[in-house]
Design a protein around this motif. Structure first.
Motif, PDB file in Angstrom:
ATOM      1  N   ALA A  89       0.723  -1.310  -0.041  1.00  0.00           N
ATOM      2  CA  ALA A  89       0.046  -0.053  -0.107  1.00  0.00           C
ATOM      3  C   ALA A  89       0.740   1.210  -0.120  1.00  0.00           C
ATOM      4  O   ALA A  89       2.138   1.173   0.190  1.00  0.00           O
ATOM      5  CB  ALA A  89      -0.856   0.142   1.111  1.00  0.00           C
ATOM      6  N   SER A  90       0.302   2.437  -0.341  1.00  0.00           N
ATOM      7  CA  SER A  90       1.151   3.761  -0.463  1.00  0.00           C
ATOM      8  C   SER A  90       1.293   4.037   0.978  1.00  0.00           C
ATOM      9  O   SER A  90       2.344   5.019   1.136  1.00  0.00           O
ATOM     10  CB  SER A  90       0.286   4.644  -1.209  1.00  0.00           C
ATOM     11  OG  SER A  90      -0.946   4.838  -0.439  1.00  0.00           O
ATOM     12  N   SER A  91       0.612   3.651   2.129  1.00  0.00           N
ATOM     13  CA  SER A  91       0.876   3.969   3.384  1.00  0.00           C
ATOM     14  C   SER A  91       0.412   3.151   4.440  1.00  0.00           C
ATOM     15  O   SER A  91      -0.246   2.231   4.047  1.00  0.00           O
ATOM     16  CB  SER A  91       0.337   5.453   3.757  1.00  0.00           C
ATOM     17  OG  SER A  91      -1.118   5.179   3.602  1.00  0.00           O
ATOM     18  N   GLU A  92       1.034   3.058   5.588  1.00  0.00           N
ATOM     19  CA  GLU A  92       0.455   2.483   6.814  1.00  0.00           C
ATOM     20  C   GLU A  92      -0.992   2.465   7.017  1.00  0.00           C
ATOM     21  O   GLU A  92      -1.617   1.528   7.032  1.00  0.00           O
ATOM     22  CB  GLU A  92       1.244   2.738   7.919  1.00  0.00           C
ATOM     23  CG  GLU A  92       1.035   1.718   9.132  1.00  0.00           C
ATOM     24  CD  GLU A  92       1.843   2.024  10.433  1.00  0.00           C
ATOM     25  OE1 GLU A  92       2.642   3.163  10.452  1.00  0.00           O
ATOM     26  OE2 GLU A  92       1.328   1.445  11.121  1.00  0.00           O
ATOM     27  N   VAL A  93      -1.576   3.695   6.942  1.00  0.00           N
ATOM     28  CA  VAL A  93      -3.079   3.808   7.067  1.00  0.00           C
ATOM     29  C   VAL A  93      -3.701   3.150   5.928  1.00  0.00           C
ATOM     30  O   VAL A  93      -4.813   2.372   6.140  1.00  0.00           O
ATOM     31  CB  VAL A  93      -3.485   5.184   7.201  1.00  0.00           C
ATOM     32  CG1 VAL A  93      -5.077   5.518   7.368  1.00  0.00           C
ATOM     33  CG2 VAL A  93      -2.775   5.791   8.248  1.00  0.00           C
ATOM     34  N   GLU A  94      -3.525   3.243   4.608  1.00  0.00           N
ATOM     35  CA  GLU A  94      -3.997   2.872   3.535  1.00  0.00           C
ATOM     36  C   GLU A  94      -3.847   1.226   3.557  1.00  0.00           C
ATOM     37  O   GLU A  94      -5.031   0.624   3.168  1.00  0.00           O
ATOM     38  CB  GLU A  94      -3.451   3.182   2.256  1.00  0.00           C
ATOM     39  CG  GLU A  94      -3.893   2.544   1.062  1.00  0.00           C
ATOM     40  CD  GLU A  94      -5.553   3.168   0.965  1.00  0.00           C
ATOM     41  OE1 GLU A  94      -5.764   4.221   1.443  1.00  0.00           O
ATOM     42  OE2 GLU A  94      -6.169   2.439  -0.049  1.00  0.00           O
ATOM     43  N   ARG A  95      -2.864   0.744   4.080  1.00  0.00           N
ATOM     44  CA  ARG A  95      -2.751  -0.742   4.431  1.00  0.00           C
ATOM     45  C   ARG A  95      -3.569  -1.226   5.236  1.00  0.00           C
ATOM     46  O   ARG A  95      -4.562  -2.493   5.063  1.00  0.00           O
ATOM     47  CB  ARG A  95      -1.444  -1.192   4.673  1.00  0.00           C
ATOM     48  CG  ARG A  95      -1.000  -2.773   4.912  1.00  0.00           C
ATOM     49  CD  ARG A  95      -0.211  -2.773   5.876  1.00  0.00           C
ATOM     50  NE  ARG A  95      -0.746  -2.658   7.198  1.00  0.00           N
ATOM     51  CZ  ARG A  95      -0.123  -2.559   8.547  1.00  0.00           C
ATOM     52  NH1 ARG A  95       1.147  -3.105   8.439  1.00  0.00           N
ATOM     53  NH2 ARG A  95      -0.763  -2.258   9.442  1.00  0.00           N
ATOM     54  N   GLN A  96      -3.714  -0.479   6.338  1.00  0.00           N
ATOM     55  CA  GLN A  96      -4.701  -1.143   7.348  1.00  0.00           C
ATOM     56  C   GLN A  96      -6.031  -0.872   6.912  1.00  0.00           C
ATOM     57  O   GLN A  96      -7.160  -1.855   7.374  1.00  0.00           O
ATOM     58  CB  GLN A  96      -4.289   0.004   8.597  1.00  0.00           C
ATOM     59  CG  GLN A  96      -5.443  -0.735   9.980  1.00  0.00           C
ATOM     60  CD  GLN A  96      -5.002  -2.183  10.132  1.00  0.00           C
ATOM     61  OE1 GLN A  96      -3.739  -2.707  10.209  1.00  0.00           O
ATOM     62  NE2 GLN A  96      -6.175  -2.779  10.630  1.00  0.00           N
ATOM     63  N   ARG A  97      -6.366   0.120   6.130  1.00  0.00           N
ATOM     64  CA  ARG A  97      -7.875  -0.035   5.557  1.00  0.00           C
ATOM     65  C   ARG A  97      -8.284  -1.287   4.829  1.00  0.00           C
ATOM     66  O   ARG A  97      -9.258  -1.773   4.948  1.00  0.00           O
ATOM     67  CB  ARG A  97      -8.194   1.287   4.764  1.00  0.00           C
ATOM     68  CG  ARG A  97      -8.050   2.521   5.712  1.00  0.00           C
ATOM     69  CD  ARG A  97      -8.232   3.694   4.452  1.00  0.00           C
ATOM     70  NE  ARG A  97      -8.009   5.000   5.395  1.00  0.00           N
ATOM     71  CZ  ARG A  97      -7.963   6.346   4.838  1.00  0.00           C
ATOM     72  NH1 ARG A  97      -7.524   6.405   3.344  1.00  0.00           N
ATOM     73  NH2 ARG A  97      -7.707   7.342   5.514  1.00  0.00           N
ATOM     74  N   TRP A  98      -7.288  -1.532   3.862  1.00  0.00           N
ATOM     75  CA  TRP A  98      -7.625  -2.561   3.116  1.00  0.00           C
ATOM     76  C   TRP A  98      -7.491  -3.957   3.959  1.00  0.00           C
ATOM     77  O   TRP A  98      -8.386  -5.014   3.700  1.00  0.00           O
ATOM     78  CB  TRP A  98      -6.251  -2.949   2.192  1.00  0.00           C
ATOM     79  CG  TRP A  98      -6.375  -2.177   0.923  1.00  0.00           C
ATOM     80  CD1 TRP A  98      -5.841  -0.973   0.736  1.00  0.00           C
ATOM     81  CD2 TRP A  98      -7.281  -2.512  -0.177  1.00  0.00           C
ATOM     82  NE1 TRP A  98      -6.445  -0.713  -0.564  1.00  0.00           N
ATOM     83  CE2 TRP A  98      -7.304  -1.637  -1.229  1.00  0.00           C
ATOM     84  CE3 TRP A  98      -8.221  -3.727  -0.346  1.00  0.00           C
ATOM     85  CZ2 TRP A  98      -7.901  -1.703  -2.352  1.00  0.00           C
ATOM     86  CZ3 TRP A  98      -9.030  -3.885  -1.655  1.00  0.00           C
ATOM     87  CH2 TRP A  98      -8.911  -2.834  -2.716  1.00  0.00           C
ATOM     88  N   ILE A  99      -6.447  -4.248   5.058  1.00  0.00           N
ATOM     89  CA  ILE A  99      -6.491  -5.215   6.081  1.00  0.00           C
ATOM     90  C   ILE A  99      -7.949  -5.271   6.561  1.00  0.00           C
ATOM     91  O   ILE A  99      -8.440  -6.440   6.852  1.00  0.00           O
ATOM     92  CB  ILE A  99      -5.466  -5.263   7.143  1.00  0.00           C
ATOM     93  CG1 ILE A  99      -4.224  -5.346   6.215  1.00  0.00           C
ATOM     94  CG2 ILE A  99      -5.445  -6.354   8.217  1.00  0.00           C
ATOM     95  CD1 ILE A  99      -3.626  -6.589   5.704  1.00  0.00           C
ATOM     96  N   THR A 100      -8.525  -4.204   7.274  1.00  0.00           N
ATOM     97  CA  THR A 100      -9.618  -4.305   7.817  1.00  0.00           C
ATOM     98  C   THR A 100     -10.852  -4.692   6.871  1.00  0.00           C
ATOM     99  O   THR A 100     -11.582  -5.644   7.383  1.00  0.00           O
ATOM    100  CB  THR A 100     -10.194  -3.112   8.661  1.00  0.00           C
ATOM    101  OG1 THR A 100      -8.984  -2.575   9.255  1.00  0.00           O
ATOM    102  CG2 THR A 100     -11.280  -3.086   9.315  1.00  0.00           C
ATOM    103  N   ALA A 101     -10.889  -4.217   5.823  1.00  0.00           N
ATOM    104  CA  ALA A 101     -12.124  -4.455   4.596  1.00  0.00           C
ATOM    105  C   ALA A 101     -11.932  -5.915   4.277  1.00  0.00           C
ATOM    106  O   ALA A 101     -12.661  -6.414   4.367  1.00  0.00           O
ATOM    107  CB  ALA A 101     -11.881  -3.729   3.444  1.00  0.00           C
ATOM    108  N   LEU A 102     -10.520  -6.457   4.088  1.00  0.00           N
ATOM    109  CA  LEU A 102     -10.409  -8.020   3.835  1.00  0.00           C
ATOM    110  C   LEU A 102     -11.037  -8.793   4.867  1.00  0.00           C
ATOM    111  O   LEU A 102     -11.354  -9.956   4.585  1.00  0.00           O
ATOM    112  CB  LEU A 102      -9.095  -8.140   3.595  1.00  0.00           C
ATOM    113  CG  LEU A 102      -8.364  -7.508   2.240  1.00  0.00           C
ATOM    114  CD1 LEU A 102      -6.928  -7.499   2.122  1.00  0.00           C
ATOM    115  CD2 LEU A 102      -9.024  -8.307   1.069  1.00  0.00           C
TER     116      LEU A 102
END
Length: 830
Positions: free
Chosen positions: A110-123
């Motif tokens: 992901a482009s940032s840590e927050v963006e990665r966590q958004r994807w992780i939570t959605a997944l």
């Protein structure tokens, strides 16, 4: 550094961790609920040469798919992984891995840590949802949902079930978020405990980074929990009041049903007494014993009056009645002694009766079937576009106005004009073909009555408004080869709007009408009241029938789903014999226990004696029952008079609606005939509705262009009207007293009535040349026109001899002009 993981294809460790101040200041994005679509750009590891490549990822219905670009979503998917069996692992601040344990493994960044966590939570949410759906699917097997019922209780049940599923989904979201909060909270607690035991300065920075990361995860998950709680609460509050009202209505309905069941035995006993008393006496005598018995029972069961009105299919008009099965002796005679029944019903000797051979099966005779090449008509039109429009912004300024004076965009229309809708009355022309073959006027009346009802069957789902015809606009429906009839409509007046219609069949019938629409918008509903009479004349018997149309109401104009109802009464009258059929269209009621869209009717002769009872619905079918005997023996009706008990033979089908073509819901719910009405044809008049440009553009889905063209045509019509008015003012002359006519007065003379010989000379191909002018009973020429001196092209105004109403009657010449291809006299209206 990239090779230290062996065969695992992963990029270099991320060194682009954002400063924590930036992470905390990032705007929070909503976490999608399970089953929602979540999209965005991620970097996917491809190989050692290209490294990470930017790809477009879509998370939907438990599946994670990716594409090279957003444009590929419509045709090319590069890969998909099912999250129900996938494992999601976080590697560092921006990288994570998704693997299904087999051949599919996605290394993503992901482009940032927050963006990665958004994807992780959605997944994780999507994975939990997909796992539950898979488990429920395994448990339920091949279980299917119950079939949908009618528009009443079925639609309400479907709406409740959908809401419950949505609420259940929100509850599952809360459960999943709760598990995630517990998981991340435990991790955060462990990190805090480890931080307390830190002694060396070298370990402090690493532990603080871990604690900060855990705190960020906990914050994002908590936000997701809060959003899910907010959605659940809002949804529950929105539906709480509606459910309370629905529950109260269901309780009241149950109470009424219980009361009806308690009184059913008492009503049944009373009906049996009335029936036994009615069958004892000869049909020509009355039965005072039954009357007194019925009166006594009526006094004892006064509270049951409303229930009986509904339960026994009694009409709710002044002449209420009950139908009961006839004595078996009539059934035995119906097959072997038809002439005896005919004489008992007062029919002329030698005439046929309305039985299975004449009504239930009335095929066309082989002699009338000719092998001719029939043109293949179209069966589809372009699908209706899905354009949104705020109806209230247009309608709020139109309350109380005449519908024809409201400027409406084509978004509310259907790609047909009012003239074409008028021609749709001929959808079931076969009923008139069969009526023309009847030897008995009472039989013929049943077919004509069924035809009047069938004309409404095409309107049940047609909530679109037809185009208002321009003055002088015409529409021809030439079905001479296929169906044996020709039809012509013309807009003969604009204010008020009125259209004249004339159809003639080579099978011996003529249909003509002039319909003007009076319509009012009342805020919640729109009422359309057709004015004018419809005439049907049969050449062989010279029977002349007339009737008027009922009121059409469009409900839920502002809020809710549009639906249409027909209500009112129709009297079909045979002016030659005095026969009459009274039809009642029952308005829809939520509290009624009767079938929706119900129509009932009684066919009587000139003496008021009933011969047939008609029943059915205006959107499905009509049935007939022969009356063998009638008597006054039922309970009191709504007006205090006793109901008439009709003993009838078994009901048989008279007419049934043809199913709509496949995909009709995407084609404005057009019937098979309606799909062909706007099909381009060669040789038609330049004023024909098929040549109207705004209507054609709307049919093609080009609504913005259609709106612009519609405004141009309306302005052109206004200009033409002003020019006619100026011309009328210039050519007007003083009266004999030297006085000018009053401003706005209509200087129109109408003949009293055309002679009978005039009607008889009409033929299939047009009886009179264009310059023919019909005469009144004293030979006086007829002056017909408009306040601005407008005269209809193919119709001329007279006073109808049957009804005494002024009406436009076809004067001939159209079909001759079509055969010659000579349209020089037609105005340029488009």
């Amino acid at each position: 550094m990239m090779c230290r993981r062996g065969t695992k294809q992963i990029g270099p460790p991320s060194d682009t961790v954002k400063p924590r101040a930036v992470v905390m200041s990032e705007p929070k994005a909503p976490i999608p609920a399970p089953g929602d679509t979540y999209k965005g750009w991620l970097f996917k590891w491809t190989n050692y040469i290209k490294g990470y490549q930017r790809r477009w990822f879509v998370l939907s219905n438990g599946l994670l798919s990716y594409y090279r670009t957003q444009a590929e979503m419509g045709h090319t998917c590069r890969g998909t992984i099912n999250l129900a069996t996938a494992n999601i692992a976080v590697e560092d601040s921006c990288n994570f891995v998704i693997s299904n344990g087999g051949t599919q493994t996605y290394h993503l960044k992901a482009s940032s840590e927050v963006e990665r966590q958004r994807w992780i939570t959605a997944l994780e949410l999507a994975k939990a949802k997909a796992f539950r759906m898979q488990a429920e699917s395994d448990d339920s097997g091949d279980e299917s949902s119950p079939p949908a019922s009618g528009q009443g209780g079925g639609s309400r049940n479907s709406e409740v079930q959908s809401t419950l599923r949505t609420l259940g989904s929100k509850v599952e979201d809360l459960s999943t978020c709760n598990d995630l909060i517990a998981k991340h909270g435990s991790a955060l607690q462990r990190s805090l405990s480890e931080l307390e035991g830190v002694r060396l300065e070298g370990q402090t920075s690493e532990k603080i980074r871990q604690v900060t990361e855990r705190a960020t995860l906990f914050r994002i998950t908590s936000n997701a929990m809060i959003n899910a709680c907010r959605d659940f609460l809002a949804l529950a509050q929105a539906h709480s009041k509606r459910w309370q009202k629905a529950l109260q209505a269901e309780r009241e309905q149950r109470v009424r049903l219980e009361e009806t069941l308690e009184q059913l035995a008492k009503q049944h006993n009373h009906l049996e007494r009335a029936f036994r008393g009615a069958t004892v006496l000869p049909p020509s005598q009355s039965n005072p014993a039954i009357d007194s018995k019925g009166s006594a029972a009526s006094k004892g069961d006064a509270s049951d009056e409303d229930e009986e009105n509904e339960f026994f299919d009694a009409c709710e008009d002044v002449q209420e009645f009950i139908t009961v099965p006839a004595d078996p002796k009539y059934h035995r005679r119906s097959g072997s002694n038809v002439s005896g029944i005919s004489s008992e019903l007062g029919m002329d000797d030698g005439t046929t009766s309305l039985d299975e051979q004449s009504l239930a099966s009335n095929p066309e005779s082989p002699q009338s079937q000719e092998v001719v090449p029939v043109r293949k008509r179209r069966t589809r039109i372009p699908d209706k576009p899905n354009y949104s429009l705020n109806l209230w912004s247009i309608m709020k300024n139109c309350i109380g106005k005449e519908l024809s004076k409201i400027p409406m965009p084509v978004n509310f229309n259907e790609p047909l004009s009012m003239l074409q809708r008028l021609s749709e009355d001929l959808e079931y022309y076969e009923l008139l073909d069969r009526a023309a073959k009847c030897q008995n006027s009472l039989e013929q009346m049943c077919y004509v009555a069924a035809f009047t009802v069938s004309s409404y069957s095409t309107t049940v789902h047609r909530t679109g408004k037809p185009f208002n015809p321009l003055l002088g606009e015409t529409f021809e429906l030439d079905r001479l080869q296929e169906s044996g009839y020709r039809s012509l409509c013309e807009q003969v007046s604009h204010h008020p709007p009125a259209a004249a219609h004339h159809a003639i069949s080579e099978r011996g019938w003529t249909l003509r009408q002039e319909i003007a629409l009076a319509s009012k918008f009342r805020g919640k509903y729109l009422s359309i009241m057709p004015l004018g009479s419809i005439h049907c004349i049969f050449e062989k018997s010279n029977n002349h029938y007339t009737w008027k149309k009922v009121t059409t109401t469009v409900h839920n104009i502002i809020v809710g789903k549009l639906w249409i109802d027909q209500s009112g009464e129709i009297d079909v009258v045979n002016h030659r014999t005095g026969d009459r059929c009274h039809l009642k269209f029952a308005p829809y009621s939520y509290f009624s226990r009767d079938v929706a869209r119900k129509v009932t009717g009684v066919v009587t002769d000139k003496d008021g004696k009933a011969h047939y009872v008609l029943s059915g619905t205006w959107d499905e079918k009509m049935e007939y029952s022969r009356v063998m005997q009638s008597s006054r023996g039922g309970e009191n009706g709504a007006d205090g008079r006793q109901k008439t008990v009709y003993q009838t033979l078994k009901a048989k089908e008279l007419w049934r609606k043809t199913p709509l073509p496949d995909g009709a819901e995407n084609m404005y719910y057009f019937s098979t005939l309606a799909l062909t009405l706007n099909e381009p044809e060669e040789g038609i008049a330049p004023t024909d509705s098929r040549r109207r440009p705004d209507q054609r553009l709307m049919e093609q889905g080009r609504w913005e262009e259609a709106n612009a063209e519609k405004q141009r045509l309306e302005e052109k019509q206004r200009t033409a009207r002003r020019e006619r008015e100026r011309e009328a003012n210039r050519t007007s002359s003083p009266t004999e007293e030297g006085k000018e006519p009053a401003d706005g007065a209509e200087e129109v003379e109408i003949a009293s009535e055309p002679s009978e010989t005039t009607y008889k000379t009409e033929t299939l191909h047009g009886s009179h040349p264009p310059e023919y002018s019909m005469e009144g009973p004293f030979g006086a020429p007829v002056k017909s026109g408009h306040p601005d001196n407008y005269r209809a092209m193919w119709f001329e105004r007279h006073v109808d001899p049957a009804t005494g109403e002024p009406t436009h009657i076809y004067r001939g010449g159209y079909w001759e002009a079509k055969e010659q291809g000579n349209w020089d006299s037609c105005p340029d209206i488009f």
